[in-house]
Design an enzyme around this catalytic site. Structure first.
Site, PDB file in Angstrom:
ATOM      1  N   HIS A  40      37.561 -43.932 -12.681  1.00  0.00           N
ATOM      2  CA  HIS A  40      38.994 -44.364 -12.508  1.00  0.00           C
ATOM      3  C   HIS A  40      39.855 -43.046 -12.554  1.00  0.00           C
ATOM      4  CE1 HIS A  40      38.693 -48.719 -13.107  1.00  0.00           C
ATOM      5  NE2 HIS A  40      37.563 -48.322 -13.839  1.00  0.00           N
ATOM      6  N   ASP A  95      28.573 -54.044 -13.904  1.00  0.00           N
ATOM      7  CA  ASP A  95      30.100 -54.062 -14.218  1.00  0.00           C
ATOM      8  C   ASP A  95      30.561 -55.565 -14.535  1.00  0.00           C
ATOM      9  OD1 ASP A  95      32.568 -52.848 -15.029  1.00  0.00           O
ATOM     10  OD2 ASP A  95      33.198 -52.653 -12.894  1.00  0.00           O
TER      11      ASP A  95
END
Length: 381
Positions: free
Chosen positions: A192, A270
Protein backbone atom coordinates in the site's frame (compact mmCIF):
# COMPACT_ATOMS: atom_id res chain seq x y z
CA UNK A 1 4.50 -43.12 20.91
CA UNK A 2 1.55 -42.18 18.68
CA UNK A 3 2.17 -43.35 15.13
CA UNK A 4 0.56 -42.29 11.85
CA UNK A 5 1.32 -44.39 8.76
CA UNK A 6 0.78 -42.69 5.39
CA UNK A 7 1.10 -45.39 2.78
CA UNK A 8 1.34 -45.44 -1.02
CA UNK A 9 1.41 -41.68 -1.43
CA UNK A 10 2.92 -39.43 -4.05
CA UNK A 11 5.15 -37.33 -1.79
CA UNK A 12 5.80 -33.74 -2.92
CA UNK A 13 9.28 -32.53 -1.92
CA UNK A 14 9.48 -28.77 -2.67
CA UNK A 15 13.02 -28.45 -1.30
CA UNK A 16 14.28 -30.78 -4.04
CA UNK A 17 11.72 -30.04 -6.81
CA UNK A 18 10.95 -33.75 -6.67
CA UNK A 19 8.06 -36.20 -6.32
CA UNK A 20 8.46 -39.66 -4.76
CA UNK A 21 6.06 -42.57 -4.65
CA UNK A 22 6.60 -43.91 -1.16
CA UNK A 23 5.38 -43.99 2.46
CA UNK A 24 5.65 -41.60 5.37
CA UNK A 25 5.85 -42.51 9.05
CA UNK A 26 4.90 -39.98 11.71
CA UNK A 27 5.72 -40.46 15.39
CA UNK A 28 4.79 -38.05 18.19
CA UNK A 29 3.96 -35.25 15.80
CA UNK A 30 7.11 -35.30 13.69
CA UNK A 31 8.20 -37.07 10.51
CA UNK A 32 10.14 -40.13 11.62
CA UNK A 33 10.73 -41.94 8.31
CA UNK A 34 10.41 -41.23 4.59
CA UNK A 35 10.38 -44.46 2.63
CA UNK A 36 8.65 -47.82 2.62
CA UNK A 37 7.27 -48.72 6.05
CA UNK A 38 7.74 -52.32 7.16
CA UNK A 39 4.43 -54.19 7.50
CA UNK A 40 4.96 -54.95 11.18
CA UNK A 41 4.64 -51.33 12.32
CA UNK A 42 1.20 -50.52 13.72
CA UNK A 43 -0.68 -47.25 14.08
CA UNK A 44 -3.35 -45.13 12.45
CA UNK A 45 -3.04 -45.74 8.71
CA UNK A 46 -4.07 -43.59 5.76
CA UNK A 47 -3.89 -45.15 2.31
CA UNK A 48 -3.04 -42.29 -0.02
CA UNK A 49 -2.83 -44.27 -3.24
CA UNK A 50 -3.57 -41.87 -6.11
CA UNK A 51 -3.18 -38.83 -3.84
CA UNK A 52 -0.44 -36.25 -3.31
CA UNK A 53 1.11 -35.74 0.14
CA UNK A 54 2.63 -32.27 0.55
CA UNK A 55 3.76 -29.96 3.35
CA UNK A 56 0.83 -28.03 4.81
CA UNK A 57 0.20 -24.63 3.25
CA UNK A 58 1.32 -21.47 5.06
CA UNK A 59 -0.72 -18.32 4.34
CA UNK A 60 1.01 -15.06 5.29
CA UNK A 61 -2.06 -12.85 4.88
CA UNK A 62 -5.68 -13.67 5.66
CA UNK A 63 -8.23 -11.18 6.96
CA UNK A 64 -11.11 -13.54 7.71
CA UNK A 65 -13.52 -16.14 6.34
CA UNK A 66 -16.90 -17.84 6.70
CA UNK A 67 -18.69 -14.66 7.72
CA UNK A 68 -16.14 -13.21 10.15
CA UNK A 69 -13.07 -10.97 9.96
CA UNK A 70 -10.32 -11.29 12.54
CA UNK A 71 -10.66 -7.57 13.30
CA UNK A 72 -13.86 -8.12 15.28
CA UNK A 73 -14.17 -11.89 15.67
CA UNK A 74 -14.82 -13.47 19.06
CA UNK A 75 -12.53 -16.36 20.13
CA UNK A 76 -14.92 -19.06 18.87
CA UNK A 77 -15.31 -17.18 15.58
CA UNK A 78 -11.52 -16.95 15.24
CA UNK A 79 -11.31 -20.73 15.59
CA UNK A 80 -14.10 -21.12 13.03
CA UNK A 81 -12.22 -18.96 10.52
CA UNK A 82 -8.97 -20.88 10.97
CA UNK A 83 -10.70 -24.26 10.81
CA UNK A 84 -12.18 -23.28 7.44
CA UNK A 85 -8.71 -22.68 5.98
CA UNK A 86 -7.43 -25.86 7.62
CA UNK A 87 -10.07 -27.72 5.60
CA UNK A 88 -8.39 -26.32 2.48
CA UNK A 89 -4.93 -27.55 3.44
CA UNK A 90 -3.59 -24.61 5.43
CA UNK A 91 -1.64 -25.70 8.50
CA UNK A 92 -0.19 -22.29 9.34
CA UNK A 93 -1.45 -18.75 8.80
CA UNK A 94 -1.06 -15.15 9.88
CA UNK A 95 -4.37 -13.48 10.77
CA UNK A 96 -4.15 -9.98 9.32
CA UNK A 97 -5.38 -6.63 10.60
CA UNK A 98 -6.29 -3.80 8.22
CA UNK A 99 -6.01 -0.08 8.91
CA UNK A 100 -7.99 0.83 12.04
CA UNK A 101 -7.56 2.83 15.25
CA UNK A 102 -4.47 1.76 17.20
CA UNK A 103 -6.61 0.52 20.11
CA UNK A 104 -8.67 -1.63 17.75
CA UNK A 105 -5.59 -3.25 16.20
CA UNK A 106 -4.17 -3.91 19.65
CA UNK A 107 -7.44 -5.55 20.76
CA UNK A 108 -7.44 -7.79 17.68
CA UNK A 109 -3.89 -8.97 18.35
CA UNK A 110 -4.85 -9.84 21.94
CA UNK A 111 -7.97 -11.77 20.90
CA UNK A 112 -6.22 -13.76 18.20
CA UNK A 113 -3.29 -14.67 20.44
CA UNK A 114 -5.59 -15.82 23.25
CA UNK A 115 -7.73 -17.89 20.85
CA UNK A 116 -4.69 -20.21 20.83
CA UNK A 117 -5.28 -22.13 17.58
CA UNK A 118 -2.39 -24.45 16.60
CA UNK A 119 -2.47 -23.20 12.99
CA UNK A 120 -1.99 -19.55 13.98
CA UNK A 121 1.70 -18.64 13.62
CA UNK A 122 1.42 -14.97 14.58
CA UNK A 123 -0.02 -11.76 13.15
CA UNK A 124 0.38 -9.68 10.00
CA UNK A 125 -0.24 -5.98 10.74
CA UNK A 126 -1.26 -4.32 7.44
CA UNK A 127 -1.53 -0.59 8.09
CA UNK A 128 -2.16 1.98 9.43
CA UNK A 129 1.29 3.21 8.28
CA UNK A 130 0.43 3.19 4.56
CA UNK A 131 -0.06 5.57 1.64
CA UNK A 132 -3.47 7.15 1.19
CA UNK A 133 -2.81 7.25 -2.56
CA UNK A 134 -2.44 3.43 -2.59
CA UNK A 135 -4.88 2.67 0.22
CA UNK A 136 -6.87 0.06 -1.71
CA UNK A 137 -9.70 -1.11 0.55
CA UNK A 138 -8.25 0.44 3.72
CA UNK A 139 -10.22 3.06 5.60
CA UNK A 140 -8.50 6.43 4.95
CA UNK A 141 -9.80 7.87 8.24
CA UNK A 142 -7.20 5.87 10.19
CA UNK A 143 -4.12 6.10 7.96
CA UNK A 144 -1.17 7.74 9.77
CA UNK A 145 2.50 8.41 9.16
CA UNK A 146 4.88 5.65 10.29
CA UNK A 147 5.60 6.12 13.98
CA UNK A 148 7.71 4.09 16.38
CA UNK A 149 5.64 5.42 19.27
CA UNK A 150 2.31 4.41 17.72
CA UNK A 151 3.70 1.03 16.70
CA UNK A 152 4.98 0.37 20.22
CA UNK A 153 1.53 1.28 21.51
CA UNK A 154 -0.21 -1.31 19.31
CA UNK A 155 2.47 -3.98 19.83
CA UNK A 156 3.04 -3.61 23.57
CA UNK A 157 3.12 -7.02 25.23
CA UNK A 158 2.62 -8.87 21.94
CA UNK A 159 5.88 -8.06 20.17
CA UNK A 160 6.84 -11.71 19.69
CA UNK A 161 3.46 -12.52 18.15
CA UNK A 162 3.80 -9.93 15.36
CA UNK A 163 5.54 -11.46 12.34
CA UNK A 164 4.96 -9.02 9.42
CA UNK A 165 4.17 -5.30 9.31
CA UNK A 166 3.10 -3.75 6.00
CA UNK A 167 3.95 -0.06 5.57
CA UNK A 168 4.69 2.60 2.95
CA UNK A 169 8.46 3.19 3.26
CA UNK A 170 8.36 6.53 1.43
CA UNK A 171 6.35 8.19 4.21
CA UNK A 172 7.96 10.32 6.93
CA UNK A 173 9.14 8.24 9.88
CA UNK A 174 9.35 4.97 7.93
CA UNK A 175 13.10 4.55 8.28
CA UNK A 176 12.92 4.50 12.08
CA UNK A 177 9.86 2.24 12.06
CA UNK A 178 11.54 -0.28 9.75
CA UNK A 179 14.43 -0.47 12.21
CA UNK A 180 12.04 -0.91 15.14
CA UNK A 181 10.13 -3.71 13.39
CA UNK A 182 13.42 -5.49 12.79
CA UNK A 183 14.34 -5.02 16.45
CA UNK A 184 11.34 -7.06 17.62
CA UNK A 185 12.13 -9.83 15.13
CA UNK A 186 9.33 -9.05 12.67
CA UNK A 187 9.53 -8.42 8.92
CA UNK A 188 8.86 -4.94 7.49
CA UNK A 189 6.98 -5.31 4.21
CA UNK A 190 6.47 -2.77 1.43
CA UNK A 191 2.79 -2.50 0.63
CA UNK A 192 0.00 0.00 0.00
CA UNK A 193 2.87 2.22 -1.06
CA UNK A 194 3.47 4.89 -3.69
CA UNK A 195 7.25 4.43 -3.46
CA UNK A 196 9.25 5.07 -6.61
CA UNK A 197 11.78 2.54 -7.83
CA UNK A 198 14.60 4.43 -6.10
CA UNK A 199 12.63 4.75 -2.86
CA UNK A 200 11.76 1.05 -2.89
CA UNK A 201 15.38 0.02 -3.49
CA UNK A 202 16.53 2.32 -0.67
CA UNK A 203 13.87 0.81 1.62
CA UNK A 204 15.18 -2.68 0.86
CA UNK A 205 18.65 -1.52 1.86
CA UNK A 206 17.16 -0.23 5.14
CA UNK A 207 15.49 -3.54 5.95
CA UNK A 208 12.33 -4.15 3.90
CA UNK A 209 12.13 -7.94 3.63
CA UNK A 210 8.91 -8.55 1.69
CA UNK A 211 6.54 -7.07 -0.88
CA UNK A 212 2.90 -7.28 0.21
CA UNK A 213 0.56 -8.69 -2.49
CA UNK A 214 2.95 -7.78 -5.31
CA UNK A 215 1.50 -5.65 -8.15
CA UNK A 216 -1.53 -4.67 -6.05
CA UNK A 217 -1.66 -1.35 -4.16
CA UNK A 218 1.83 -0.23 -5.20
CA UNK A 219 3.32 2.02 -7.87
CA UNK A 220 3.14 0.09 -11.10
CA UNK A 221 5.89 -0.72 -13.60
CA UNK A 222 6.70 1.64 -16.46
CA UNK A 223 9.78 1.27 -18.64
CA UNK A 224 11.00 4.78 -17.72
CA UNK A 225 9.78 4.62 -14.12
CA UNK A 226 9.87 1.00 -12.88
CA UNK A 227 8.17 1.82 -9.57
CA UNK A 228 7.93 -0.51 -6.59
CA UNK A 229 6.93 -3.34 -8.92
CA UNK A 230 10.23 -2.94 -10.78
CA UNK A 231 12.12 -3.03 -7.48
CA UNK A 232 10.32 -6.23 -6.54
CA UNK A 233 11.24 -7.84 -9.85
CA UNK A 234 14.97 -7.07 -9.71
CA UNK A 235 15.63 -7.49 -5.99
CA UNK A 236 16.31 -10.64 -3.99
CA UNK A 237 13.42 -9.87 -1.61
CA UNK A 238 10.52 -12.28 -1.16
CA UNK A 239 7.25 -11.34 -2.86
CA UNK A 240 3.66 -12.18 -1.96
CA UNK A 241 1.18 -13.02 -4.73
CA UNK A 242 -2.61 -13.33 -4.74
CA UNK A 243 -3.06 -16.03 -7.39
CA UNK A 244 -6.82 -15.84 -7.84
CA UNK A 245 -6.70 -14.71 -11.49
CA UNK A 246 -8.50 -11.49 -10.47
CA UNK A 247 -5.89 -9.47 -8.60
CA UNK A 248 -3.09 -10.41 -11.01
CA UNK A 249 -3.33 -11.45 -14.67
CA UNK A 250 -1.83 -14.88 -15.47
CA UNK A 251 0.71 -13.14 -17.72
CA UNK A 252 1.90 -11.02 -14.78
CA UNK A 253 2.14 -14.17 -12.67
CA UNK A 254 4.40 -15.66 -15.34
CA UNK A 255 6.49 -12.49 -15.35
CA UNK A 256 6.95 -12.67 -11.57
CA UNK A 257 7.81 -16.37 -11.72
CA UNK A 258 10.41 -15.86 -14.45
CA UNK A 259 11.94 -12.83 -12.73
CA UNK A 260 12.00 -14.21 -9.18
CA UNK A 261 12.12 -17.96 -9.63
CA UNK A 262 10.27 -20.48 -7.46
CA UNK A 263 12.15 -19.60 -4.27
CA UNK A 264 11.18 -15.92 -3.89
CA UNK A 265 7.37 -16.05 -4.21
CA UNK A 266 4.88 -16.65 -1.39
CA UNK A 267 1.33 -17.42 -2.43
CA UNK A 268 -1.27 -15.79 -0.18
CA UNK A 269 -5.05 -15.49 -0.11
CA UNK A 270 -5.64 -12.01 1.39
CA UNK A 271 -9.08 -13.52 1.96
CA UNK A 272 -11.90 -11.73 3.78
CA UNK A 273 -15.05 -12.77 5.63
CA UNK A 274 -16.77 -13.71 2.36
CA UNK A 275 -14.44 -16.67 1.74
CA UNK A 276 -16.41 -19.90 1.94
CA UNK A 277 -19.77 -18.16 1.55
CA UNK A 278 -22.05 -17.03 -1.27
CA UNK A 279 -22.00 -13.69 -3.09
CA UNK A 280 -23.48 -10.83 -1.08
CA UNK A 281 -22.66 -7.85 1.13
CA UNK A 282 -19.80 -8.04 3.62
CA UNK A 283 -17.44 -5.61 5.34
CA UNK A 284 -13.72 -5.02 5.85
CA UNK A 285 -12.21 -2.39 8.12
CA UNK A 286 -15.58 -0.75 8.54
CA UNK A 287 -16.11 -0.42 4.77
CA UNK A 288 -18.91 -2.12 2.85
CA UNK A 289 -17.79 -4.84 0.45
CA UNK A 290 -19.91 -6.29 -2.33
CA UNK A 291 -19.01 -9.80 -3.50
CA UNK A 292 -20.20 -10.76 -6.99
CA UNK A 293 -18.98 -13.82 -8.89
CA UNK A 294 -16.63 -14.49 -5.94
CA UNK A 295 -14.91 -11.11 -6.49
CA UNK A 296 -14.87 -8.67 -3.56
CA UNK A 297 -15.02 -4.91 -4.28
CA UNK A 298 -15.86 -1.65 -2.57
CA UNK A 299 -18.71 0.43 -3.97
CA UNK A 300 -16.23 2.35 -6.17
CA UNK A 301 -14.93 -0.88 -7.72
CA UNK A 302 -11.72 -1.15 -5.68
CA UNK A 303 -10.73 -4.75 -5.01
CA UNK A 304 -11.22 -5.58 -1.32
CA UNK A 305 -9.32 -8.77 -0.56
CA UNK A 306 -10.33 -12.11 -2.02
CA UNK A 307 -12.39 -15.24 -1.49
CA UNK A 308 -9.40 -17.43 -2.33
CA UNK A 309 -8.14 -20.52 -0.48
CA UNK A 310 -4.57 -21.83 -0.64
CA UNK A 311 -5.42 -25.05 -2.47
CA UNK A 312 -6.88 -22.97 -5.31
CA UNK A 313 -3.96 -20.56 -5.19
CA UNK A 314 -1.48 -23.39 -5.80
CA UNK A 315 -3.61 -24.78 -8.62
CA UNK A 316 -4.00 -21.36 -10.26
CA UNK A 317 -0.31 -20.50 -9.98
CA UNK A 318 0.75 -23.79 -11.53
CA UNK A 319 -1.69 -23.31 -14.42
CA UNK A 320 -0.62 -19.69 -15.03
CA UNK A 321 3.14 -20.20 -14.90
CA UNK A 322 3.63 -23.75 -16.16
CA UNK A 323 5.83 -24.48 -13.16
CA UNK A 324 6.17 -27.95 -11.67
CA UNK A 325 3.94 -29.15 -8.84
CA UNK A 326 6.81 -29.10 -6.31
CA UNK A 327 7.62 -25.51 -7.35
CA UNK A 328 4.01 -24.39 -6.92
CA UNK A 329 3.82 -26.15 -3.56
CA UNK A 330 7.12 -24.52 -2.53
CA UNK A 331 5.56 -21.08 -3.01
CA UNK A 332 2.84 -22.03 -0.51
CA UNK A 333 5.01 -23.90 2.01
CA UNK A 334 8.80 -23.69 2.16
CA UNK A 335 9.12 -20.08 1.00
CA UNK A 336 6.82 -18.60 3.66
CA UNK A 337 8.44 -20.88 6.25
CA UNK A 338 11.89 -19.54 5.26
CA UNK A 339 10.62 -15.96 5.41
CA UNK A 340 9.28 -16.50 8.93
CA UNK A 341 12.44 -18.32 10.03
CA UNK A 342 10.61 -21.56 10.86
CA UNK A 343 11.91 -23.68 7.98
CA UNK A 344 13.92 -25.91 10.33
CA UNK A 345 10.60 -27.31 11.53
CA UNK A 346 7.97 -26.51 8.89
CA UNK A 347 7.48 -25.99 5.18
CA UNK A 348 8.87 -29.23 3.76
CA UNK A 349 8.82 -32.98 4.24
CA UNK A 350 11.96 -34.34 5.91
CA UNK A 351 12.80 -36.54 8.85
CA UNK A 352 12.63 -34.56 12.09
CA UNK A 353 10.29 -31.86 10.80
CA UNK A 354 6.80 -31.18 12.13
CA UNK A 355 4.21 -33.44 10.51
CA UNK A 356 2.14 -30.57 9.10
CA UNK A 357 0.75 -32.09 5.91
CA UNK A 358 -1.94 -31.74 3.27
CA UNK A 359 -3.18 -34.64 1.16
CA UNK A 360 -4.97 -33.75 -2.08
CA UNK A 361 -5.97 -35.23 -5.42
CA UNK A 362 -5.13 -34.27 -9.02
CA UNK A 363 -7.79 -31.54 -8.95
CA UNK A 364 -6.27 -30.12 -5.74
CA UNK A 365 -9.27 -31.18 -3.69
CA UNK A 366 -8.06 -31.61 -0.10
CA UNK A 367 -8.77 -35.04 1.42
CA UNK A 368 -6.81 -34.69 4.68
CA UNK A 369 -5.09 -31.96 6.67
CA UNK A 370 -2.64 -33.01 9.38
CA UNK A 371 -1.13 -30.71 12.04
CA UNK A 372 1.63 -32.03 14.30
CA UNK A 373 0.76 -35.59 13.28
CA UNK A 374 -2.94 -35.25 14.11
CA UNK A 375 -5.60 -35.56 11.41
CA UNK A 376 -7.56 -32.34 11.92
CA UNK A 377 -9.59 -32.52 8.71
CA UNK A 378 -10.79 -35.50 6.70
CA UNK A 379 -13.01 -34.99 3.66
CA UNK A 380 -14.99 -38.18 4.24
CA UNK A 381 -16.03 -37.22 7.79
Amino acid sequence: MNKLLIRNGTIVLPSHNEIKNTDLLVESGVIAHLGRIPEGIKGQTIDTRGLYVAPGFIDLQVNGGVGHNFEDAAPDEIRKIVDFYVSHGTTGLLPTTVTAPIAGIRATIDRVEHADHPAVLGMHIEGPFISEKRKGAHNPDYIIDPSVEKFDELAAGNEGFIKIVTLAPERPGAEKLIARIREIGAIPSLGHSDATYAEAIAAIERGIGLFTHTFNAMREFHHRAPGAVGAALVSAVMTELIADGIHVHPGAMRLLYRAKGPDQICLITDAISAAGLADGEYSLGGLQVLVKDATARLADGTLAGSTLTMDKAVKNFMAATGCSLPEAVRCATLNPACLLGIDEHKGSIAVGKDADLVIFDEDFTVHYTIISGEVVYARDR
